[in-house]
Structures are given as C-alpha cells and as structure tokens.
Design a protein around this motif. Structure first.
Motif, mmCIF file in Angstrom:
data_model
loop_
_atom_site.group_PDB
_atom_site.id
_atom_site.type_symbol
_atom_site.label_atom_id
_atom_site.label_comp_id
_atom_site.label_asym_id
_atom_site.label_seq_id
_atom_site.Cartn_x
_atom_site.Cartn_y
_atom_site.Cartn_z
ATOM 1 N N PRO A 82 0.773 -1.079 -0.134
ATOM 2 C CA PRO A 82 -0.174 0.192 -0.377
ATOM 3 C C PRO A 82 1.017 1.345 -0.052
ATOM 4 C CG PRO A 82 -0.205 -1.234 1.769
ATOM 5 C CD PRO A 82 0.929 -2.376 1.185
ATOM 6 N N LYS A 83 2.614 1.012 0.110
ATOM 7 C CA LYS A 83 2.952 2.179 -0.033
ATOM 8 C C LYS A 83 4.556 1.894 -0.202
ATOM 9 C CE LYS A 83 4.139 6.642 3.252
ATOM 10 N NZ LYS A 83 4.216 7.015 4.813
ATOM 11 N N PHE A 84 5.036 2.745 -0.793
ATOM 12 C CA PHE A 84 6.290 2.193 -0.814
ATOM 13 C C PHE A 84 7.492 3.092 -1.660
ATOM 14 C CE2 PHE A 84 7.511 1.711 -5.661
ATOM 15 C CZ PHE A 84 5.874 2.105 -5.992
ATOM 16 N N SER A 85 8.782 3.040 -0.733
ATOM 17 C CA SER A 85 8.967 4.074 -1.972
ATOM 18 C C SER A 85 10.102 3.842 -2.499
ATOM 19 C CB SER A 85 10.330 4.871 -1.146
ATOM 20 O OG SER A 85 9.172 5.750 0.207
ATOM 21 N N PHE A 86 10.385 4.184 -3.973
ATOM 22 C CA PHE A 86 12.158 4.047 -4.646
ATOM 23 C C PHE A 86 12.565 5.651 -4.821
ATOM 24 C CE2 PHE A 86 13.073 4.565 -9.119
ATOM 25 C CZ PHE A 86 13.674 3.907 -9.538
ATOM 26 N N HIS A 87 13.785 4.849 -4.644
ATOM 27 C CA HIS A 87 15.189 5.779 -4.431
ATOM 28 C C HIS A 87 16.028 5.761 -5.375
ATOM 29 C CE1 HIS A 87 18.219 8.706 -2.087
ATOM 30 N NE2 HIS A 87 19.515 7.827 -2.251
ATOM 31 N N TYR A 88 16.569 7.243 -5.797
ATOM 32 C CA TYR A 88 17.849 7.019 -7.236
ATOM 33 C C TYR A 88 18.785 8.300 -6.732
ATOM 34 C CZ TYR A 88 14.351 10.094 -9.675
ATOM 35 O OH TYR A 88 13.535 11.247 -9.980
ATOM 36 N N ARG A 89 19.633 8.413 -7.148
ATOM 37 C CA ARG A 89 21.091 9.442 -7.039
ATOM 38 C C ARG A 89 20.906 10.370 -8.116
ATOM 39 N NH1 ARG A 89 26.202 8.835 -4.508
ATOM 40 N NH2 ARG A 89 26.016 10.839 -2.965
ATOM 41 N N VAL A 90 21.055 11.614 -8.614
ATOM 42 C CA VAL A 90 21.228 12.488 -9.479
ATOM 43 C C VAL A 90 22.751 12.668 -9.867
ATOM 44 C CG1 VAL A 90 20.127 13.445 -11.418
ATOM 45 C CG2 VAL A 90 18.900 11.583 -10.185
ATOM 46 N N TYR A 91 23.269 12.481 -10.737
ATOM 47 C CA TYR A 91 24.433 13.556 -10.744
ATOM 48 C C TYR A 91 24.570 14.889 -11.756
ATOM 49 C CZ TYR A 91 29.211 15.252 -12.177
ATOM 50 O OH TYR A 91 30.385 15.554 -12.354
ATOM 51 N N ALA A 92 24.490 15.996 -10.471
ATOM 52 C CA ALA A 92 24.269 17.309 -11.185
ATOM 53 C C ALA A 92 25.402 17.741 -11.565
ATOM 54 C CB ALA A 92 23.073 17.778 -10.263
ATOM 55 N N PHE A 93 25.881 18.363 -12.072
ATOM 56 C CA PHE A 93 26.587 18.906 -12.531
ATOM 57 C C PHE A 93 26.691 19.529 -13.993
ATOM 58 C CE2 PHE A 93 31.549 19.341 -12.100
ATOM 59 C CZ PHE A 93 31.470 21.471 -11.649
ATOM 60 N N GLU A 94 25.371 20.174 -14.920
ATOM 61 C CA GLU A 94 25.899 20.797 -15.399
ATOM 62 C C GLU A 94 25.277 21.899 -15.574
ATOM 63 O OE1 GLU A 94 24.069 18.522 -19.126
ATOM 64 O OE2 GLU A 94 23.059 20.366 -19.759
ATOM 65 N N MET A 95 25.546 23.088 -15.509
ATOM 66 C CA MET A 95 25.203 24.059 -15.659
ATOM 67 C C MET A 95 24.919 24.771 -17.051
ATOM 68 S SD MET A 95 24.677 26.714 -12.849
ATOM 69 C CE MET A 95 23.052 27.050 -13.722
ATOM 70 N N THR A 96 23.157 24.561 -16.966
ATOM 71 C CA THR A 96 22.333 25.279 -17.877
ATOM 72 C C THR A 96 21.175 25.163 -17.860
ATOM 73 O OG1 THR A 96 21.323 22.860 -19.001
ATOM 74 C CG2 THR A 96 23.931 23.926 -20.060
ATOM 75 N N VAL A 97 20.352 25.954 -18.281
ATOM 76 C CA VAL A 97 18.971 25.914 -17.846
ATOM 77 C C VAL A 97 18.299 24.633 -17.658
ATOM 78 C CG1 VAL A 97 18.830 28.590 -17.977
ATOM 79 C CG2 VAL A 97 18.120 26.823 -20.408
ATOM 80 N N ARG A 98 18.851 23.583 -18.493
ATOM 81 C CA ARG A 98 17.743 22.459 -18.782
ATOM 82 C C ARG A 98 18.043 21.051 -18.746
ATOM 83 N NH1 ARG A 98 20.782 24.583 -23.743
ATOM 84 N NH2 ARG A 98 22.558 23.683 -23.171
ATOM 85 N N ASN A 99 18.866 21.631 -17.457
ATOM 86 C CA ASN A 99 19.687 20.465 -16.600
ATOM 87 C C ASN A 99 19.650 20.685 -15.050
ATOM 88 O OD1 ASN A 99 20.851 17.829 -16.174
ATOM 89 N ND2 ASN A 99 21.406 17.693 -18.315
ATOM 90 N N ASN A 100 20.482 20.320 -14.394
ATOM 91 C CA ASN A 100 20.539 20.055 -12.645
ATOM 92 C C ASN A 100 22.106 20.591 -12.557
ATOM 93 O OD1 ASN A 100 17.850 19.204 -12.199
ATOM 94 N ND2 ASN A 100 18.944 16.751 -13.043
ATOM 95 N N PHE A 101 22.140 21.789 -11.237
ATOM 96 C CA PHE A 101 23.897 21.558 -10.738
ATOM 97 C C PHE A 101 23.298 21.740 -9.458
ATOM 98 C CE2 PHE A 101 27.298 24.740 -9.765
ATOM 99 C CZ PHE A 101 27.735 24.186 -10.382
ATOM 100 N N LEU A 102 24.272 21.079 -8.881
ATOM 101 C CA LEU A 102 24.228 21.013 -7.731
ATOM 102 C C LEU A 102 26.347 21.614 -7.164
ATOM 103 C CD1 LEU A 102 23.342 21.103 -4.437
ATOM 104 C CD2 LEU A 102 23.836 18.736 -5.148
ATOM 105 N N ASP A 103 26.364 22.205 -6.096
ATOM 106 C CA ASP A 103 27.992 22.530 -5.765
ATOM 107 C C ASP A 103 27.711 22.549 -4.933
ATOM 108 O OD1 ASP A 103 27.704 25.346 -5.592
ATOM 109 O OD2 ASP A 103 29.497 25.288 -7.377
#
Ligand code: ZN
Length: 574
Positions: A82-103
């Motif tokens: 009745p309840k579960f979680s799906f977990h994943y990691r995402v590498y985010a190092f593209e500094m464009t408006v179309r992608n993710n970035f984290l530093d």
C-alpha cells in the motif's frame, strides 16, 4: 495514487541530489518510474536517465525488486504494497537552464531532469519536499507551498516539470508589475543595481502585458511570476516556464552597456514566452510525450515570433530607442542572408528537424540549415509589416497574438494547428497569404525586405566590399592551425580544402591568422597552400575569390507619405 517527491542534498560538493518518490494509496504488482528524455522548450533528446544511479526501492523496510525495462524506465515490483518508496541519486553538474546543478554554493533543479514520473500517472497531483543543505536557507519554487516546511504542491507532473528550483543562500527580492507580484531569485553577482533590475523588469512585464491585454498569472496557481537569474562566467541561455523563467547570463558581459542590453533582450524573450509557447503553442507541443521527439513545423512561430518581439517589447517599454529597432533588424537580415543554409532549408523544415539539426550543429550547419529563431524573426517582420500595410495601420501582429491567446488558448484551451496560424494571420490582414507562405515559410525564396520596409517609410541599403576571399574558418591550437569550417561555394569549397586540414604554410610562409594574411592579397591572386591531411602533406594552388558578404542597413526615407508615417508608428507600437 499519492505521489510525493523528496529531494535532499547532504553533500552538495559531490554534485549528487538524492531523490525519493513515495507512492501510497494504491496497490499494484509493479509501478514503472520514467525519467524524461528531454525538457520542454529545448528540442533535443538529452537522455537525463544517464545521470541516474544507486536506485533501490523499499516497502516498510522490505527491499523491493527493481528491474530496468528501458533506457529511462525502472520497474519496481511493488507486490501490492500500500506504500513504498523508490530512491535514486542524480549527478548534477551541468550549469545550464536545461539540466541540474549542485555544488558547495548552490543547487539548481530543472525538474524534467531530476524527477521521474510514474508511468501513466502524469495527470496525478504530486507533492514535493526539498531538504536544503543544512547551511542553506533559501528555496525558490514557483509552486504553491503547503503547511510543511519547504513542501510544495503541483496539480500534475507537467506543472512540476515547469517549475525550476533554486536552493542556497541566493538573494531574493520582489516588485509589482501589471498588477502581478514578481519574485527574483538572484545568484552569482553581488555587484548589481537591484533598483535598476526592478525598474527594467517591470517595464518589460508591462509592455508584454499590454500587447495581450491580460496577464496569465492572474489566475494561475501562485498568482505570481518568478525569475531565477544566474549571472555566471560564460553562461548564456534562458528557458520559459508556466509562471517563471530561468535566465543565465555571462558575468563578463553584464556590466557592459551592450551586454546589459542583451540581458534585457533575453529577459524580454523569456517573458514573452509566458504567452507565446507556454499558452499560445503549436498543438503538437502539449501534452508532452517526455520519452521521444515531439515534432512540429511551427517552431518558427514559437521562437521566431518571440525573437521578433524582443526589440518591439524593449522599444515599447522605452528601454531602447527607435533606431535600435532598425539596427537590430538590419543586423538580423545581414546574419541570415549571408548564410548559405538560408537557401537550403525552410523555417518549417528547420522547426521539424530541430531534434536532429538545430541542437546538433556541425561544421557544415551554416551551409545547410537556417535557424527558426533568426529566420523566423525575419518572416515575422514581413508578416507584421504586411498586416500593418494592408490594414492601413489599424492592425498589427499584436492583433494576431491576441486572437491566438483569446480564441484558441483561453476559449478552447488548446494549441494552434499548422493551418490555423495562417488562417488567423489572413483574418487579421484581410488578405490571402498562400503565396507568401509557399515562398518564404515553406520555401526558401529570398524575402523582398525593401518592399516590406517601404510600407513603413524605411529603406534597405546593402553594401558589398570587394575584398579577397578564401572561405575558411580556422582555429589555432598551440602551433597547429586547423580548418574548422568551409563556406559553401567559396574558393576553399570548390578548390579542394577540407575541414580538419592542418594549414602548414601559405606561399611558403608559416601562418598565424589566415584572415589577416589574406588582407594582403587581391581578388584573383593565387595562393600556394600546403596542408597536412591524415598524416599526408598536400599542396593546393587556390585562386582567391571576392568576398560575397553583404552588409545591410535600414534608414528612414527622406520624404514619407502620411500612410508610411502612420505605419512606422504602428510598427514601433507607439
Ligand atoms: Zn525562446
């Protein structure tokens, strides 16, 4: 089905976002989680799934089996939990408006590239919690918040995708324009004039709203508009969203007069998209299929109209002078008319093939393609002046925009079809546009700019300088000088030089700069060119041609009729 996203970033310097999607109030043997392959507004399959790793799923501490069933699909065998979680990691190092970035300094999320959707459940409402890194205090999200801290609600996955997120200790400020609250999340440049930004953004927002007579955010979700602005080294780009935009602008240009003018152009462009694209849209663009190409022949309307309106908006907003509008138009004619691809590809083909050509340029692109942005804007110029002329300056393209917004978007809540755009233009102009569409929109015939500019009392001047011409672009890398592009129908093109050839000498002398060297020659002179290709030395005798480059200028006619004066005023939206 309840769908809740949790996004955390416990070690931002490693560039990983941790994502958990919790599914509840449903019982299914399995659930498919899918990562979008592209993001609306940028027509290329970017395969965001490539950045995903370390995936697993749990139901009440019990591990669930996860199987990849396609490049972007993870099937969680939920076994009727009745309840579960799906977990994943995402590498985010593209500094464009179309992608993710984290530093270590901040995080930026384009949700299409981070939040997987649940297969078949895109219409389901979703909630989202952001857990900022412990020293970060600000989260900017253009979604309504809920009672929980940093928690937001989106009525469906499409809206979530359209809500970019900035996380960190950025500056936030606001202003009111066109009766709407505006928020600005500002990152990357401390030394700027906030009052100037507020004043200029306000003028842009009000000029745009005046064209349509109505602001879409008035009745939309948060009832406000958000700018996420990144001023960073060598970054340029913007992406339109339903009630927000992300703007990237190069720090090195921001403080120059020309640079700041470009920044306002970019802002006007993205703000205009709030109507044109996010509401007035080609019917093929929505609801989106996030897993494959969404083809349309109408990007010349989506982007060409928008580029055309950049200068109109700034002119209307009083941020540029009238002569700047003429200059930017002339510069665009110069750009487009000197590209061989302008005679090869139509704006409708350019739109259709955006997925394989516009976003994947190579050394031959200028010879074979034309941008639906720049050529689209010139076609728009022609249509605007055509309407102004044939309606005795009582109508303009603004009336077309309002019709599309009121009659198709607001009344029918849908996009426009390929034939409809022509029909609406004809309705406003009161003229048949079949020939014009066939020649200039579906075809590649040269636009008679002089004729259209004349309607508003302007004249087109062209200048060709008789200078020697080889037709190569080169790049110097250490001691090697390589050809990077060859212009179609140039001496280099017809007489055997290739891209990637290393130029060893010209007339037995080493060369630093081909363009400079050629200035010392005359049209018709022959050059002994020695090159290295695939390890072999080759010699060519190349006869220089005359540079075909044409520079255009637009001037006002000395004596103008009352009708031309009226048309010019209408063109300036004064
Ligand atoms: Zn655009």
């Amino acid at each position: 089905m309840n769908i809740h996203y949790n996004i955390s970033m416990p070690a931002p310097h490693t560039h990983y976002f941790e994502v958990s999607i919790t599914i509840s109030k449903t019982k299914r043997p399995f659930v498919d989680f899918k990562m979008a392959a592209w993001t609306p507004g940028s027509y290329l399959l970017r395969e965001y799934a490539q950045h995903v790793e370390s995936y697993h799923a749990k139901a009440n501490k019990r591990d669930l089996k996860v199987v990849k069933t396609a490049k972007n699909t993870w099937r969680v065998m939920s076994d009727n939990a009745p309840k579960f979680s799906f977990h994943y990691r995402v590498y985010a190092f593209e500094m464009t408006v179309r992608n993710n970035f984290l530093d270590a300094n901040h995080g930026y999320i384009n949700p299409a590239a981070l939040c997987m959707f649940v297969g078949g459940q895109q219409a389901n409402p979703v909630t989202l919690t952001i857990e900022p890194y412990h020293t970060w205090k600000k989260v900017t999200v253009p979604l309504p918040g809920s009672k929980e801290p940093y928690t937001y609600e989106a009525p469906n996955f499409d809206v979530l995708v359209d809500s970019p997120i900035e996380i960190g200790n950025h500056q936030e400020f606001g202003f009111k324009a066109a009766g709407i609250s505006h928020k600005v999340a500002w990152y990357g440049l401390a030394d700027y004039d906030q009052e100037q930004i507020k004043k200029d953004f306000k003028a842009i927002a009000e000029a745009c709203t005046d064209i349509f007579g109505d602001h879409p955010c008035k009745n939309y979700l948060t009832k406000d508009y958000t700018f996420i602005v990144h001023i960073l080294d060598k970054k340029f780009g913007g992406l339109e969203h339903l009630n927000s935009t992300s703007l990237h602008f190069p720090r090195e240009l921001y403080h120059t007069k020309k640079g700041y003018a470009r920044f306002l152009n970019l802002t006007a462009h993205e703000y205009f998209h709030l109507w044109n694209v996010k509401r007035i849209r080609p019917i093929e663009l929505g609801p989106f299929d996030y897993e494959q190409e969404n083809y349309t022949r109408s990007l010349w309307v989506a982007e060409g109209f928008t580029v055309y309106y950049e200068s109109i908006i700034l002119c209307k907003a009083g941020l540029v002078k009238n002569n700047k509008l003429r200059k930017s138009t002339a510069d665009r004619i110069t750009l487009v008319e000197n590209l061989p691809g302008n005679k090869v590809q139509s704006v409708t083909d350019s739109s259709w093939d955006a997925w394989i050509k516009a976003y994947r340029p190579n050394e031959n692109s200028p010879n074979t393609t034309i941008s639906y942005y720049s050529k689209g804007a010139l076609v728009t110029l022609m249509l605007d002046l055509f309407i102004i002329h044939h309606t005795k300056a009582t109508q303009s393209l603004d009336d077309v925009m309002r019709h599309l917004y009121e009659e198709i978007y607001k009344k029918e809540q849908r996009g426009f079809s390929e034939s409809e755009i022509k029909k609406v233009l004809e309705l406003v102009a009161g003229k048949d546009l079949t020939t014009l569409f066939e020649k200039y929109i579906y075809g590649t015939e040269s636009i008679n700019y002089a004729q259209y500019l004349n309607y508003a009392g302007m004249e087109l001047h062209s200048e060709v300088k008789e200078t020697p011409y080889l037709g190569v672009s080169t790049v110097k890398n250490g001691k090697t000088l390589k050809i990077t592009a060859i212009r179609k129908d140039s001496p280099a093109y017809h007489q055997g030089l290739n891209v990637h050839d290393e130029i060893l000498s010209i007339d037995d002398a080493k060369v630093k700069d081909v363009a400079k060297l050629i200035e010392n020659y005359e049209v018709g002179n022959e050059l002994k060119v020695k090159i290295r290709r695939d390890g072999n030395i080759k010699k060519f005798l190349i006869k220089l041609g005359s540079n075909p480059h044409v520079t255009y200028k637009i001037k006002m006619q000395k004596s103008r009729t009352a009708a031309q004066k009226k048309a010019y005023k209408k063109w300036l939206r004064k």
